[in-house]
Scaffold this motif. Structure first.
Motif, PDB file in Angstrom:
ATOM      1  N   GLN A 463      -2.230  -0.604  -3.212  1.00  0.00           N
ATOM      2  CA  GLN A 463      -3.519  -1.047  -2.656  1.00  0.00           C
ATOM      3  C   GLN A 463      -3.908  -2.426  -3.194  1.00  0.00           C
ATOM      4  OE1 GLN A 463      -6.081   2.416  -3.565  1.00  0.00           O
ATOM      5  NE2 GLN A 463      -6.350   2.638  -1.359  1.00  0.00           N
ATOM      6  N   GLU A 464      -3.806  -2.590  -4.496  1.00  0.00           N
ATOM      7  CA  GLU A 464      -4.229  -3.850  -5.111  1.00  0.00           C
ATOM      8  C   GLU A 464      -3.298  -4.995  -4.728  1.00  0.00           C
ATOM      9  OE1 GLU A 464      -4.623  -3.222  -9.295  1.00  0.00           O
ATOM     10  OE2 GLU A 464      -6.134  -1.649  -9.073  1.00  0.00           O
ATOM     11  N   LEU A 465      -1.989  -4.704  -4.661  1.00  0.00           N
ATOM     12  CA  LEU A 465      -1.027  -5.741  -4.328  1.00  0.00           C
ATOM     13  C   LEU A 465      -1.169  -6.178  -2.872  1.00  0.00           C
ATOM     14  CD1 LEU A 465       1.158  -7.179  -5.990  1.00  0.00           C
ATOM     15  CD2 LEU A 465       2.833  -5.590  -5.040  1.00  0.00           C
ATOM     16  N   SER A 466      -1.523  -5.252  -1.998  1.00  0.00           N
ATOM     17  CA  SER A 466      -1.725  -5.591  -0.586  1.00  0.00           C
ATOM     18  C   SER A 466      -2.860  -6.588  -0.426  1.00  0.00           C
ATOM     19  CB  SER A 466      -2.020  -4.324   0.227  1.00  0.00           C
ATOM     20  OG  SER A 466      -0.918  -3.443   0.197  1.00  0.00           O
ATOM     21  N   THR A 467      -3.853  -6.504  -1.324  1.00  0.00           N
ATOM     22  CA  THR A 467      -4.961  -7.449  -1.310  1.00  0.00           C
ATOM     23  C   THR A 467      -4.554  -8.789  -1.920  1.00  0.00           C
ATOM     24  OG1 THR A 467      -6.537  -5.627  -1.491  1.00  0.00           O
ATOM     25  CG2 THR A 467      -7.340  -7.830  -2.064  1.00  0.00           C
ATOM     26  N   LEU A 468      -3.775  -8.716  -3.014  1.00  0.00           N
ATOM     27  CA  LEU A 468      -3.375  -9.932  -3.715  1.00  0.00           C
ATOM     28  C   LEU A 468      -2.339 -10.743  -2.929  1.00  0.00           C
ATOM     29  CD1 LEU A 468      -3.029  -8.443  -7.330  1.00  0.00           C
ATOM     30  CD2 LEU A 468      -4.753 -10.100  -6.574  1.00  0.00           C
ATOM     31  N   LEU A 469      -1.468 -10.049  -2.179  1.00  0.00           N
ATOM     32  CA  LEU A 469      -0.397 -10.719  -1.428  1.00  0.00           C
ATOM     33  C   LEU A 469      -0.470 -10.312   0.048  1.00  0.00           C
ATOM     34  CD1 LEU A 469       2.574 -10.173  -3.945  1.00  0.00           C
ATOM     35  CD2 LEU A 469       1.161 -12.230  -3.698  1.00  0.00           C
ATOM     36  N   PRO A 470      -1.506 -10.756   0.753  1.00  0.00           N
ATOM     37  CA  PRO A 470      -1.719 -10.300   2.136  1.00  0.00           C
ATOM     38  C   PRO A 470      -0.627 -10.739   3.113  1.00  0.00           C
ATOM     39  CG  PRO A 470      -3.216 -12.093   1.595  1.00  0.00           C
ATOM     40  CD  PRO A 470      -2.547 -11.697   0.314  1.00  0.00           C
ATOM     41  N   LYS A 471       0.106 -11.792   2.787  1.00  0.00           N
ATOM     42  CA  LYS A 471       1.131 -12.300   3.715  1.00  0.00           C
ATOM     43  C   LYS A 471       2.524 -11.701   3.459  1.00  0.00           C
ATOM     44  CE  LYS A 471      -1.203 -16.725   4.494  1.00  0.00           C
ATOM     45  NZ  LYS A 471      -1.081 -18.216   4.429  1.00  0.00           N
ATOM     46  N   VAL A 472       2.614 -10.881   2.418  1.00  0.00           N
ATOM     47  CA  VAL A 472       3.908 -10.286   2.075  1.00  0.00           C
ATOM     48  C   VAL A 472       3.985  -8.874   2.650  1.00  0.00           C
ATOM     49  CG1 VAL A 472       5.413  -9.554   0.182  1.00  0.00           C
ATOM     50  CG2 VAL A 472       4.050 -11.650  -0.045  1.00  0.00           C
ATOM     51  N   GLU A 473       5.139  -8.535   3.216  1.00  0.00           N
ATOM     52  CA  GLU A 473       5.369  -7.182   3.726  1.00  0.00           C
ATOM     53  C   GLU A 473       5.510  -6.231   2.541  1.00  0.00           C
ATOM     54  OE1 GLU A 473       5.882  -4.257   6.636  1.00  0.00           O
ATOM     55  OE2 GLU A 473       5.416  -6.379   6.934  1.00  0.00           O
ATOM     56  N   ILE A 474       4.595  -5.274   2.428  1.00  0.00           N
ATOM     57  CA  ILE A 474       4.601  -4.336   1.304  1.00  0.00           C
ATOM     58  C   ILE A 474       4.629  -2.906   1.837  1.00  0.00           C
ATOM     59  CG2 ILE A 474       3.387  -3.544  -0.771  1.00  0.00           C
ATOM     60  CD1 ILE A 474       2.059  -6.293  -0.923  1.00  0.00           C
ATOM     61  N   GLN A 475       5.553  -2.093   1.315  1.00  0.00           N
ATOM     62  CA  GLN A 475       5.698  -0.702   1.743  1.00  0.00           C
ATOM     63  C   GLN A 475       5.622   0.225   0.531  1.00  0.00           C
ATOM     64  OE1 GLN A 475       5.873   0.347   4.832  1.00  0.00           O
ATOM     65  NE2 GLN A 475       6.197  -1.595   5.914  1.00  0.00           N
ATOM     66  N   LEU A 476       5.296   1.479   0.796  1.00  0.00           N
ATOM     67  CA  LEU A 476       5.102   2.470  -0.259  1.00  0.00           C
ATOM     68  C   LEU A 476       5.903   3.726   0.063  1.00  0.00           C
ATOM     69  CD1 LEU A 476       3.422   3.489  -2.788  1.00  0.00           C
ATOM     70  CD2 LEU A 476       1.682   4.229  -1.127  1.00  0.00           C
ATOM     71  N   ILE A 477       6.612   4.267  -0.920  1.00  0.00           N
ATOM     72  CA  ILE A 477       7.327   5.540  -0.743  1.00  0.00           C
ATOM     73  C   ILE A 477       7.143   6.403  -1.993  1.00  0.00           C
ATOM     74  CG2 ILE A 477       9.517   4.516  -1.539  1.00  0.00           C
ATOM     75  CD1 ILE A 477      10.975   6.513   0.292  1.00  0.00           C
ATOM     76  N   HIS A 478       6.817   7.659  -1.763  1.00  0.00           N
ATOM     77  CA  HIS A 478       6.672   8.632  -2.853  1.00  0.00           C
ATOM     78  C   HIS A 478       6.741  10.029  -2.252  1.00  0.00           C
ATOM     79  CE1 HIS A 478       2.565   9.181  -1.393  1.00  0.00           C
ATOM     80  NE2 HIS A 478       2.327   7.895  -1.566  1.00  0.00           N
ATOM     81  N   SER A 479       6.484  11.059  -3.044  1.00  0.00           N
ATOM     82  CA  SER A 479       6.673  12.438  -2.589  1.00  0.00           C
ATOM     83  C   SER A 479       5.492  12.976  -1.786  1.00  0.00           C
ATOM     84  CB  SER A 479       6.907  13.357  -3.792  1.00  0.00           C
ATOM     85  OG  SER A 479       5.768  13.357  -4.628  1.00  0.00           O
ATOM     86  N   GLN A 480       4.376  12.252  -1.782  1.00  0.00           N
ATOM     87  CA  GLN A 480       3.167  12.785  -1.154  1.00  0.00           C
ATOM     88  C   GLN A 480       2.964  12.324   0.289  1.00  0.00           C
ATOM     89  OE1 GLN A 480       0.825  15.167  -3.016  1.00  0.00           O
ATOM     90  NE2 GLN A 480       3.019  15.310  -3.410  1.00  0.00           N
ATOM     91  N   TYR A 738      -5.435  11.166   4.479  1.00  0.00           N
ATOM     92  CA  TYR A 738      -4.005  10.968   4.714  1.00  0.00           C
ATOM     93  C   TYR A 738      -3.816   9.771   5.624  1.00  0.00           C
ATOM     94  CZ  TYR A 738       0.927  11.660   5.579  1.00  0.00           C
ATOM     95  OH  TYR A 738       2.282  11.470   5.642  1.00  0.00           O
ATOM     96  N   ALA A 739      -2.884   8.898   5.226  1.00  0.00           N
ATOM     97  CA  ALA A 739      -2.507   7.765   6.069  1.00  0.00           C
ATOM     98  C   ALA A 739      -0.991   7.636   6.028  1.00  0.00           C
ATOM     99  CB  ALA A 739      -3.158   6.478   5.569  1.00  0.00           C
ATOM    100  N   LYS A 740      -0.415   7.240   7.145  1.00  0.00           N
ATOM    101  CA  LYS A 740       1.038   7.175   7.259  1.00  0.00           C
ATOM    102  C   LYS A 740       1.651   6.166   6.295  1.00  0.00           C
ATOM    103  CE  LYS A 740       4.548   7.413  10.855  1.00  0.00           C
ATOM    104  NZ  LYS A 740       4.815   7.432  12.308  1.00  0.00           N
ATOM    105  N   ASP A 741       0.899   5.141   5.940  1.00  0.00           N
ATOM    106  CA  ASP A 741       1.430   4.126   5.022  1.00  0.00           C
ATOM    107  C   ASP A 741       1.103   4.414   3.561  1.00  0.00           C
ATOM    108  OD1 ASP A 741      -1.313   3.690   5.269  1.00  0.00           O
ATOM    109  OD2 ASP A 741      -1.124   1.536   4.915  1.00  0.00           O
ATOM    110  N   TYR A 742       0.219   5.393   3.317  1.00  0.00           N
ATOM    111  CA  TYR A 742      -0.332   5.601   1.989  1.00  0.00           C
ATOM    112  C   TYR A 742      -0.052   6.997   1.440  1.00  0.00           C
ATOM    113  CZ  TYR A 742      -3.971   5.612  -1.660  1.00  0.00           C
ATOM    114  OH  TYR A 742      -4.651   5.687  -2.848  1.00  0.00           O
ATOM    115  N   GLY A 743       0.025   7.985   2.346  1.00  0.00           N
ATOM    116  CA  GLY A 743       0.248   9.354   1.913  1.00  0.00           C
ATOM    117  C   GLY A 743      -1.041  10.135   1.760  1.00  0.00           C
ATOM    118  N   PHE A 744      -0.982  11.185   0.976  1.00  0.00           N
ATOM    119  CA  PHE A 744      -2.093  12.130   0.841  1.00  0.00           C
ATOM    120  C   PHE A 744      -2.892  11.872  -0.428  1.00  0.00           C
ATOM    121  CE2 PHE A 744      -3.558  16.444  -0.594  1.00  0.00           C
ATOM    122  CZ  PHE A 744      -4.533  16.601   0.376  1.00  0.00           C
TER     123      PHE A 744
END
Length: 756
Positions: A463-480, A738-744
């Protein structure tokens, strides 16, 4: 009259003949199995003869479940054994093992049965025995029909590891079970293990054709294991050296199991073998995948091919679960639960007696699972099976534990290294907690992988990095993430790693092992040394270090504190003592190039038995080993053992947002699962069993697992709803975002610190 064995009209003679066909198949494909083949053949002939009793025949013809006064037919079968004659040929121990193998070939509760009942039902066998055609099975008419005396069978006794005939009994009963189930299920007990050696040569030839010089060969490690196919092995080799191919070369044309700790890794290796090594037309007779989500993998595979032959899928799944395929890629909990010696364990251990098992990524197992593994490998070794342990990092204390358990193996003194890739990582240790601000400062270009210890930390950084680097493609993967989103994420990170794109992936331990991904820069929290070096294997995986003056790995060790997910509590993702030892080891060296020799030296020097023997981590392994030994003959049920083995501390739930968004799809799953078998057959024109499995799998697409403590906390706050599926099952819906890019995320900020 004809004596029936099955409600479908199959006679005892026909069923027995089907057993003998599978017996012949087993002996043809695996003649080296350490079993008395003539005894096993006799057992196949005698095992169901007790079904000639009048009450069983009435039950079958009337279509009822049970008749008043009926006793298990297996106990009656042993009354027909010519024990005296058999003793003259085989001896007391063999006949005793044979008798118990038949008497217990079905798991039944005998506790309410009395000796008088038993003897009365045996006496009643005299009448049907006069009319049964024993000669059609090549058997003599019984001279006497009576309960075997106590030398051969003790009423209500169950053989245990304390009995001198235990190994004979396990082999006979285990193989009888597999042959019997195959005959009843109308599938072959085994397929031949005859494709790996030939097809691995084909893989090598393919590499030669793609090589600019037209030459290619197996590396030193791969040649070593191929030359030691008949030995138990422990192989240490750096990441990216081709351990998967090494494991397959060691298996050769033998029955094999390839075990890994993470489902994502299992899926990836199964796909590699299925698409790149197995024969395209026959892969369903060569390799299978077995874990809790394996049906979803198979359904996705059929969906991609736009062909869903449900009968074929059902057969493939059944044969995989029955261990009929020559190669199975699977998890420890699907295979090593036999260490508890639960009722019915014999079929697994008897199969391992003629199999070879590959254990990959051993460093990722918890203390409990390590104990199961150690005990399981010892029993496999004692029964005649073989094992190969492959890892990039093997702590010294594990070798000591292997030795203390009586395991025997071959191991090269020096680990296998790629001399061209000895220097891949320049590591800088940062004595602080990982933060989005630090990540933003360190990232300049290319592919960055950020690995956090917990889901909560990964989300926070994302969340914080998406704000700090708005022009960079950032993705998240985890178990949730729900299953279908998680599978998509796994595919996307693999595709990203192979592309020319730049960007950042933030992950947890789910990417730590066996995923063939390669990033330019790694920023990670410290968990412990084994995990760290596995994480480093996702960066410059098969590349030499380019800039020898600039870090490509940054490790945050928490400063004076723990990193996320580490604590002194039982919920810590790594024992705090292990974390502290790792931190101390890293702080003892200067920042700079960390070559492969030094990685292995750090592991060897840090994780010694002397350093660990007083820790709760080591104590947990030893305690579990002792507990397994003491309780192995407690007659646990298979269901109870599954629960113990998986150490269930989580609950499968559907997030409220997902339920609201996919109510129609979820309710359709519920509707189908509440139909009767007749209704399913009428509606789908397919086998009701596979339809139910498919719709349970579809329902699981919308689920995630959350920790039991978190589930309880949500329930206490009235954030949990239960939905029934008929009388006996259902699912939980938990309130949250729940969000598809963020999880639960649960409501009110309940933490997910104990997840990865």
């Amino acid at each position: 009259m004809e004596y029936l064995a099955k409600s479908a009209g199959e006679t005892i003679i026909q069923h027995t003949e089907n057993l003998l066909k599978n017996y012949d198949l087993l002996k043809k494909y695996y003649p080296e199995i350490p079993v008395n083949w003539s005894l096993l053949r006799l057992i196949c002939k005698y095992h169901d003869l007790g079904k000639i009793n009048e009450l069983f025949q009435q039950k079958i013809r009337e279509g009822t479940m049970k008749k008043e006064g009926e006793i298990p037919h297996a106990l009656l079968s042993i009354a027909l054994l010519p024990v005296k004659e058999l003793k003259k040929v085989y001896g007391v121990a063999d006949v005793k093992a044979m008798t118990y193998a038949i008497a217990l070939h079905h798991e039944r509760d005998f506790s309410q049965l009395t000796k008088d009942q038993y003897d009365n039902e045996i006496a009643k066998l005299q009448v049907p025995a006069k009319h049964f055609p024993f000669s059609e099975l090549g058997l003599p008419f019984p001279n006497e029909i009576k309960r075997p005396d106590a030398r051969f069978y003790r009423f209500l006794h169950r053989p245990s590891s304390k009995d001198d005939y235990f190994k004979l009994y396990v082999m006979l009963k285990g193989l009888l079970n597999r042959i019997d189930y195959a005959a009843s299920g109308d599938y072959p007990v085994e397929y031949p293990a005859n494709f790996l050696s030939h097809n691995m040569s084909r893989v090598l030839n393919g590499w030669k054709q793609k090589s600019p010089t037209g030459t290619a060969d197996w590396n030193e490690m791969q040649k070593y294991v191929e030359q030691h196919q008949n030995d138990n092995l422990i192989v240490i080799g750096q990441t990216g050296l081709g351990k998967t191919e090494a494991g397959l070369l060691w298996l050769g044309d033998n029955k094999g199991f390839f075990t890994l700790p993470l489902r994502a890794a299992i899926n990836a290796i199964y796909t590699r073998i299925r698409d790149g090594i197995a024969d395209k037309a026959n892969y369903q007779q060569q390799v299978g995948i077995l874990h809790s989500d394996s049906l979803a993998v198979l359904l996705a595979e059929d969906s991609e091919n736009e062909v869903v032959e449900l009968d074929q899928l059902a057969n493939y799944l059944n044969e995989t679960r029955s261990w009929s395929l020559p190669l199975t890629v699977t998890t420890l909990d699907q295979t090593f639960d036999f260490v508890y010696h639960y009722a019915g364990f014999e079929k697994k251990l008897a199969t391992f007696a003629y199999s070879k098992v590959v254990i990959d990524e051993i460093q990722m197992y918890s203390p409990d699972l390590l104990a199961y593994l150690l005990k399981g490998l010892k029993e496999i070794q004692d029964f005649g099976g073989k094992f190969l342990v492959m890892t990039a990092t093997l702590p010294a204390y594990l070798l000591d534990l292997f030795q203390s358990q009586g395991l025997k193996w071959e191991m090269r003194e020096q680990p296998f290294l790629d001399e061209d890739l000895l220097e891949r990582h320049y590591l800088q240790l940062i004595k602080d907690n990982l933060s989005a601000e630090m990540v933003a400062k360190l990232y300049q270009k290319g592919k960055l992988l950020v690995i956090c210890n917990t889901v909560r930390k990964a989300k926070e950084v994302y969340q914080e990095l998406s704000t700090l680097l708005p022009k960079v493609e950032i993705q998240l993967i985890h178990s949730q993430f729900i299953r279908k989103d998680r599978q998509q994420k796994e595919q996307e990170i693999m595709e990203f790693a192979q592309s020319n794109q730049a960007g950042i992936w933030i992950a947890t331990q789910v990417v730590e092992a066996s995923l063939d991904i390669d990033f330019d820069l790694l920023i990670t929290e410290l968990s412990e040394l084994n995990g760290l070096f596995q994480r480093m294997g996702r960066c410059y995986r098969k590349r030499s270090l380019v800039n020898r003056n600039k870090p490509n790995v940054y490790v945050f060790d928490g400063g004076d504190n723990f990193t996320s997910g580490i604590s002194k509590s039982e919920y810590s993702i790594v024992h705090d003592e292990i974390f502290s030892l790792s931190k101390k080891a890293l702080r003892s060296r200067e920042d700079g190039i960390l070559n492969e020799h030094e990685k292995m030296s750090l592991i060897a020097a840090t994780y010694t038995t002397e350093a660990l023997k007083e820790t709760s981590y080591y104590h947990q392994i030893k305690t579990m080993l002792a507990w397994l030994s003491v309780t192995e003959n407690d007659d646990k049920s298979e269901k109870e053992v599954k629960r113990l083995f998986r150490n269930i501390q989580s609950r499968a739930i559907i997030p409220r947002k997902i339920y609201d968004d996919f109510t129609t799809e979820i309710n359709e799953c519920v509707r189908v699962l509440t139909l009767t078998s007749k209704e399913i057959s009428q509606q789908f024109k397919e086998n009701p069993s596979i339809i139910r499995r498919i719709y349970r799998s579809k329902l699981d697409d919308y689920k995630i697992s959350i920790a039991e403590w978190l589930f309880i906390k949500c329930a206490q706050q009235n954030q949990v709803q239960f939905k029934e599926i008929g009388k006996y099952e259902g699912f939980y819906i938990v309130d949250g975002k729940y969000a598809k890019d963020y999880g639960f995320e649960t409501l009110h900020g309940v933490e997910e610190d104990r997840f990865f």
